[in-house]
Design an enzyme around this catalytic site. Structure first.
Site, short mmCIF file in Angstrom:
data_model
loop_
_atom_site.label_atom_id
_atom_site.label_comp_id
_atom_site.label_asym_id
_atom_site.label_seq_id
_atom_site.Cartn_x
_atom_site.Cartn_y
_atom_site.Cartn_z
CG ASP A 1 45.31 37.04 45.43
OD1 ASP A 1 46.40 37.26 46.01
OD2 ASP A 1 44.39 36.39 45.95
CG ASN B 1 34.31 32.61 50.30
OD1 ASN B 1 35.46 32.20 50.16
ND2 ASN B 1 33.89 33.76 49.78
CG HIS C 1 38.42 33.07 48.73
ND1 HIS C 1 37.93 34.31 49.10
CD2 HIS C 1 39.53 32.89 49.49
CE1 HIS C 1 38.72 34.83 50.02
NE2 HIS C 1 39.68 33.99 50.27
CD GLU D 1 35.49 35.91 46.86
OE1 GLU D 1 35.47 34.85 47.51
OE2 GLU D 1 35.62 37.03 47.39
P1 PGA Z 1 43.79 34.15 55.74
O1 PGA Z 1 43.20 34.26 54.29
O2 PGA Z 1 45.07 33.37 55.62
O3 PGA Z 1 44.04 35.57 56.16
O4 PGA Z 1 42.76 33.46 56.58
C1 PGA Z 1 43.21 33.16 53.47
C2 PGA Z 1 42.44 33.48 52.20
O5 PGA Z 1 41.46 34.23 52.27
O6 PGA Z 1 42.83 32.97 51.14
#
Ligand code: PGA
Length: 235
Positions: free
Chosen positions: A67, A136, A138, A143
């Site tokens: 992404d 959450n 994702h 999302e």
């Molecule tokens: P993080 O993010 O590794 O910074 O916790 C993971 C994500 O949101 O996919």
């Protein structure tokens, strides 16, 4: 599904880096699906070390990132292109021309998403997809939603994601509100999926891997993947 419980972040990173290193060793021209975020930073550090010690050769590796924020140029220090360059690509012998991140500043973002899907197809699909997971649920920027988005698409980020990512920006207003992300079908098409999660993700990992499969917890779809490895850190 295989779950590896690592005692801490360092062991989680070592485990994930070893799995990626094995992939590159077995198939030097692997297509790696790569992820950003704080969780894989330790993994990338160890891959760089593996390269510096002469144990890893990235010269034939190709990569596609999950992404990118819409509106951020690759030179912006919070763009995911910048993250990949500084955390991995600049430190190994990967050919930059073989590294791919969605173009967040394309004038036609819809076309850019289509181009990205075509590119993944032309590369022959992803051999190993590295994933983090959001609190959450994702994966990439898919999302929680009413349905599973399939291919690369533009998403409006949830406020919880904007809040979580604001730690990297000076002001919360600076956090982009949209992103381009590979879809659930793109992620599920990877031959192997490697999900890494720190101890702070225990609850969502439990829901995603053992709860109902629902687009409200996008990562839950991974229960359907037939070659999923999850490396979770216990503390
Ligand atoms: P993080 O993010 O590794 O910074 O916790 C993971 C994500 O949101 O996919």
């Amino acid at each position: 599904m295989r779950i590896i419980k690592a005692s801490d972040y360092n062991e989680m990173s070592r485990c994930a880096a070893n799995i990626i290193a094995a992939q590159i060793t077995l198939k030097p021209d692997s297509v790696l699906g790569l992820a950003t975020g704080s969780t894989p930073i330790g993994t990338y550090k160890l891959l760089v070390k593996g390269y510096q010690q002469g144990n890893l050769d990235f010269s034939k590796v190709k990569s596609v990132n999950l992404d990118e924020y819409c509106g951020l140029d690759g030179s912006h220090d919070q763009s995911y292109r910048y993250f990949m360059n500084t955390n991995l690509f600049n430190h190994v012998n990967i050919d930059m021309a073989n590294t791919n991140v969605p173009n967040g500043i394309a004038t036609d973002l819809e076309q850019e998403c289509k181009r990205y899907d075509r590119l993944i197809e032309e590369l022959g699909g992803v051999d190993l997809q590295l994933l983090g997971i959001g609190h959450n649920g994702h994966i990439g920027f898919n999302e929680p939603n009413e349905f599973f988005d399939k291919t690369t698409h533009v998403v409006d980020l949830k406020q919880s994601t904007i809040d979580a990512n604001s730690r990297f920006f000076e002001k919360i207003e600076d956090v982009p509100k949209r992103a381009s992300t590979m879809g659930i079908k793109s992620i599920m098409s990877a031959k192997k999926v490697l999900l890494v999660a720190g101890a702070d993700k225990k609850d969502i990992i439990e829901r995603a891997l053992f709860g109902p499969i629902t687009p409200q917890v996008p990562a839950s779809v991974l229960q359907f993947h037939n070659d999923l490895i999850v490396v979770v850190s216990e503390k």
